[in-house]
Design a protein around this motif. Structure first.
Motif, PDB file in Angstrom:
ATOM      1  N   TYR A 202      -4.782  -7.480 -10.081  1.00 48.10           N
ATOM      2  CA  TYR A 202      -3.592  -6.896  -9.466  1.00 48.10           C
ATOM      3  C   TYR A 202      -2.535  -6.621 -10.536  1.00 48.10           C
ATOM      4  CZ  TYR A 202      -5.272  -8.053  -4.788  1.00 48.10           C
ATOM      5  OH  TYR A 202      -6.005  -8.119  -3.640  1.00 48.10           O
ATOM      6  N   THR A 203      -1.686  -5.683 -10.236  1.00 47.76           N
ATOM      7  CA  THR A 203      -0.525  -5.378 -11.067  1.00 47.76           C
ATOM      8  C   THR A 203       0.666  -5.116 -10.152  1.00 47.76           C
ATOM      9  OG1 THR A 203       0.298  -4.036 -12.904  1.00 47.76           O
ATOM     10  CG2 THR A 203      -0.891  -2.877 -11.156  1.00 47.76           C
ATOM     11  N   LEU A 204       1.838  -5.056 -10.728  1.00 46.45           N
ATOM     12  CA  LEU A 204       3.043  -4.842  -9.923  1.00 46.45           C
ATOM     13  C   LEU A 204       3.024  -3.454  -9.306  1.00 46.45           C
ATOM     14  CD1 LEU A 204       5.815  -6.242  -9.215  1.00 46.45           C
ATOM     15  CD2 LEU A 204       6.787  -4.827 -11.036  1.00 46.45           C
ATOM     16  N   ALA A 205       3.267  -3.393  -7.982  1.00 49.52           N
ATOM     17  CA  ALA A 205       3.257  -2.095  -7.301  1.00 49.52           C
ATOM     18  C   ALA A 205       4.552  -1.341  -7.598  1.00 49.52           C
ATOM     19  CB  ALA A 205       3.107  -2.301  -5.801  1.00 49.52           C
ATOM     20  N   PRO A 206       4.486  -0.057  -7.870  1.00 50.19           N
ATOM     21  CA  PRO A 206       5.711   0.726  -8.072  1.00 50.19           C
ATOM     22  C   PRO A 206       6.486   0.845  -6.762  1.00 50.19           C
ATOM     23  CG  PRO A 206       3.804   2.170  -7.989  1.00 50.19           C
ATOM     24  CD  PRO A 206       3.266   0.769  -7.980  1.00 50.19           C
ATOM     25  N   ASN A 207       7.816   0.811  -6.861  1.00 46.93           N
ATOM     26  CA  ASN A 207       8.655   0.936  -5.676  1.00 46.93           C
ATOM     27  C   ASN A 207       9.297   2.317  -5.684  1.00 46.93           C
ATOM     28  OD1 ASN A 207      11.077   0.680  -3.877  1.00 46.93           O
ATOM     29  ND2 ASN A 207      10.290  -1.414  -3.688  1.00 46.93           N
ATOM     30  N   LEU A 208       9.052   3.076  -4.635  1.00 47.00           N
ATOM     31  CA  LEU A 208       9.524   4.453  -4.573  1.00 47.00           C
ATOM     32  C   LEU A 208      10.943   4.560  -4.038  1.00 47.00           C
ATOM     33  CD1 LEU A 208       6.292   6.177  -3.152  1.00 47.00           C
ATOM     34  CD2 LEU A 208       6.996   5.848  -5.542  1.00 47.00           C
ATOM     35  N   HIS A 209      11.521   3.452  -3.577  1.00 45.47           N
ATOM     36  CA  HIS A 209      12.839   3.497  -2.945  1.00 45.47           C
ATOM     37  C   HIS A 209      13.926   2.767  -3.742  1.00 45.47           C
ATOM     38  CE1 HIS A 209      10.971   5.128   0.703  1.00 45.47           C
ATOM     39  NE2 HIS A 209      10.006   4.215   0.539  1.00 45.47           N
TER      40      HIS A 209
ATOM     41  N   LYS B 195       0.804  -1.219   0.000  1.00 45.11           N
ATOM     42  CA  LYS B 195       0.000   0.000   0.000  1.00 45.11           C
ATOM     43  C   LYS B 195       0.836   1.267   0.000  1.00 45.11           C
ATOM     44  CE  LYS B 195      -3.945  -2.182   2.318  1.00 45.11           C
ATOM     45  NZ  LYS B 195      -4.859  -2.154   3.489  1.00 45.11           N
ATOM     46  N   ASN B 196       2.038   1.221   0.627  1.00 48.20           N
ATOM     47  CA  ASN B 196       2.859   2.441   0.668  1.00 48.20           C
ATOM     48  C   ASN B 196       4.018   2.394  -0.325  1.00 48.20           C
ATOM     49  OD1 ASN B 196       4.370   0.490   1.911  1.00 48.20           O
ATOM     50  ND2 ASN B 196       4.854   1.689   3.734  1.00 48.20           N
ATOM     51  N   PHE B 197       4.052   1.383  -1.157  1.00 48.47           N
ATOM     52  CA  PHE B 197       5.022   1.270  -2.250  1.00 48.47           C
ATOM     53  C   PHE B 197       6.480   1.345  -1.782  1.00 48.47           C
ATOM     54  CE2 PHE B 197       1.390   3.609  -4.460  1.00 48.47           C
ATOM     55  CZ  PHE B 197       0.718   2.427  -4.759  1.00 48.47           C
ATOM     56  N   ASP B 198       6.774   0.646  -0.664  1.00 53.42           N
ATOM     57  CA  ASP B 198       8.163   0.608  -0.203  1.00 53.42           C
ATOM     58  C   ASP B 198       8.827  -0.756  -0.430  1.00 53.42           C
ATOM     59  OD1 ASP B 198       6.865  -0.929   1.639  1.00 53.42           O
ATOM     60  OD2 ASP B 198       7.754   0.041   3.415  1.00 53.42           O
ATOM     61  N   GLY B 199       8.058  -1.718  -0.958  1.00 49.76           N
ATOM     62  CA  GLY B 199       8.606  -3.039  -1.254  1.00 49.76           C
ATOM     63  C   GLY B 199       8.667  -3.967  -0.067  1.00 49.76           C
ATOM     64  N   GLU B 200       8.250  -3.558   1.112  1.00 50.07           N
ATOM     65  CA  GLU B 200       8.275  -4.394   2.312  1.00 50.07           C
ATOM     66  C   GLU B 200       6.863  -4.509   2.875  1.00 50.07           C
ATOM     67  OE1 GLU B 200      10.881  -6.002   3.234  1.00 50.07           O
ATOM     68  OE2 GLU B 200      12.293  -5.018   1.863  1.00 50.07           O
ATOM     69  N   GLN B 201       6.587  -5.690   3.429  1.00 56.77           N
ATOM     70  CA  GLN B 201       5.241  -5.906   3.978  1.00 56.77           C
ATOM     71  C   GLN B 201       5.114  -5.245   5.351  1.00 56.77           C
ATOM     72  OE1 GLN B 201       4.068  -9.972   4.751  1.00 56.77           O
ATOM     73  NE2 GLN B 201       1.918  -9.535   4.272  1.00 56.77           N
TER      74      GLN B 201
END
Length: 488
Positions: free
Chosen positions: A448-455, A392-398
């Protein structure tokens, strides 16, 4: 260089002779043949001036002429032993001169030579045949016809030395490249130039070189006529087997933590002592040399051997010479670490030594030993774990509140297909270590689609690359996000 003048002008013949070294017997004195052309002379006159009773007197001496003695050169080549001495017998030996193939390194056809007889002949190969069986004293020669371009720049030949099939010697090949015949009018000189190169890595001559160039010059009257050159080059051909090495171990299989004892059996097969006996052993991955384990024996007596390690290469050097037919045994130990499971267990040793008479380098090997590795209670494999979740926050970690996605499909680089459980988790055990990749199949996640990673920019891909160490654990996560479709 030796020359023979010809009264006929249409045929120019080059005598090509190479002295080849083979095996040792007492030396014979080579016949020295004087140069047949007129010797050049030096002339000088002395002058003197002195005063007597007030009168100055000038005097001039008579002219003195001195002939210059040119060096004498044997016009034929000779087959000699490895120590530079003639052989006891030349039965079955022959010399052959070949043209080359397109590569300039392999044999082509036998070189056709111009037949000679009478005044045109130069012994011992008076008929200029090719191949030529060696004479009783081991001498030989070949004549090259300049009028056929056989001495032109760029012409390449291979001299083949063929010993008897049942003897201790192997066939030898020398590459001969002509660099042309050069005539200088002002100096009244003619020079033949050529280069000889060893094709088998053995030295050409007693000085140990494997390539040598020659410029043979003659000066005097008739330099512009056709001249027969006679060339002799010392070369070497030693026994095929002069040293040998065999490597063994005290076991054929081992596990990490075991100590393996290796033994080198080194034998001197040469007729003379060999010095600087050096065995270079390359250990496989995970084998650790035990420095204080080295020992060596000759005929049951301890001898000194130095050992030095550089990385996985261990070098052993015997400080004392090894006599003919003597055997040197070198023993050392290696400890097997868990890293050995990543290697082949195969190691090889190379042997080098030098003859005491000619200082030629001898070699044998590689002698190879392969140890079968049993992992025992250890395992080289690793474990891959991961999850597919809604990022949900696009950081790549759960994070708390980011649910796992069940039934997601991941394809691994080894062809395996894994599916996430009800919590979005997956794991694969006993994976081979190294760089491993996994790819998320988005089509297995409708909506679903791949979530963008902001980091981390590299995570904006459906594929992941991880480094799995032996026996290690590595994580591979995929963040996804719902797709929103516009309501019409």
């Amino acid at each position: 260089m030796w020359f023979q003048r010809k009264r006929w002008q249409c045929l120019a013949i080059l005598t090509f002779a190479l002295s080849v070294l083979l095996h040792s017997v007492p030396a014979a004195t080579a016949q020295q043949v004087p140069l047949p052309q007129a010797l050049p002379t030096f002339s000088n006159t002395a002058t003197a001036t002195y005063t007597s009773a007030g009168t100055s007197i000038d005097s001039v001496s008579n002219q003195i002429s001195t002939a210059v003695e040119l060096p004498l050169i044997d016009p034929a080549g000779n087959v000699l032993g490895c120590d530079g001495q003639p052989l006891a017998s030349y039965a079955g030996f022959s010399m052959a001169l070949y043209e080359t193939d397109a590569s300039g390194l392999s044999l082509g056809n036998l070189l056709p030579l111009t037949a000679t007889s009478g005044a045109e002949s130069i012994p011992p190969n008076t008929a200029n045949i090719n191949p030529f069986p060696l004479s009783a004293d081991g001498s030989y020669n070949f004549l090259l016809d300049e009028s056929l371009g056989q001495t032109d720049t760029g012409r390449i030949y291979i001299l083949v030395i063929r010993p008897p099939a049942d003897g201790p010697f192997r066939e030898r090949r020398l590459r001969i490249e002509m660099r042309g015949v050069e005539r200088v009018t002002a100096l009244q000189s003619v020079t033949l130039k050529y280069t000889v190169t060893s094709l088998d890595g053995q030295p050409i001559s007693l000085n140990g070189v494997t390539a040598q160039s020659f410029d043979l010059e003659e000066r005097g009257q008739g330099f512009d006529t056709k001249i027969t050159f006679s060339i002799g080059i010392d070369s070497v051909l030693c026994e095929a087997e002069q040293v040998s090495i065999v490597k063994t171990a005290d076991r054929s299989a081992a596990q990490p933590g075991d100590l393996v004892v290796y033994r080198f059996n080194i034998k001197n097969l040469a007729p003379v002592d060999v010095n600087t006996v050096t065995a270079t052993d390359t250990l496989p991955v995970g084998f650790e040399f035990v420095a204080d384990s080295v020992s060596a024996q000759v005929a049951g007596n301890d001898v000194a051997v130095t050992a030095s390690a550089a990385g996985n290469r261990v070098t052993f050097v015997a400080t004392a010479p090894l006599a003919p037919a003597e055997t040197l045994d070198i023993i050392y130990a290696a400890r097997i670490s868990p890293d050995a499971l990543r290697g082949s267990g195969r190691n090889s040793v190379l042997l080098t030594a030098r003859r005491s008479d000619s200082n030629f380098q001898l070699q044998d090997g590689p002698s190879i030993h392969r140890l079968t590795l049993d992992p025992g209670i250890l395992s080289d494999c690793g474990t891959l774990i991961g999850r597919v979740f809604e990022d949900k926050n696009f950081d790549g970690e759960q994070q708390p509140g980011e649910a796992g996605i069940p039934n997601a499909v991941i394809f691994l680089d080894d062809g395996n297909r894994v599916v996430t459980d009800a919590d979005g988790l997956f794991s694969v055990q006993k994976m081979l270590p190294g760089q491993r990749t996994g790819t998320l199949d988005i089509s297995s996640l409708p909506g679903y689609t791949l979530a963008p990673n902001l980091h981390f920019n590299e995570r904006n891909s459906v594929s992941r690359l991880v480094n799995l160490s032996p026996g290690g654990l590595v994580k591979m996560n995929f963040g996804v996000t719902p797709t929103f479709q516009e309501v019409e």
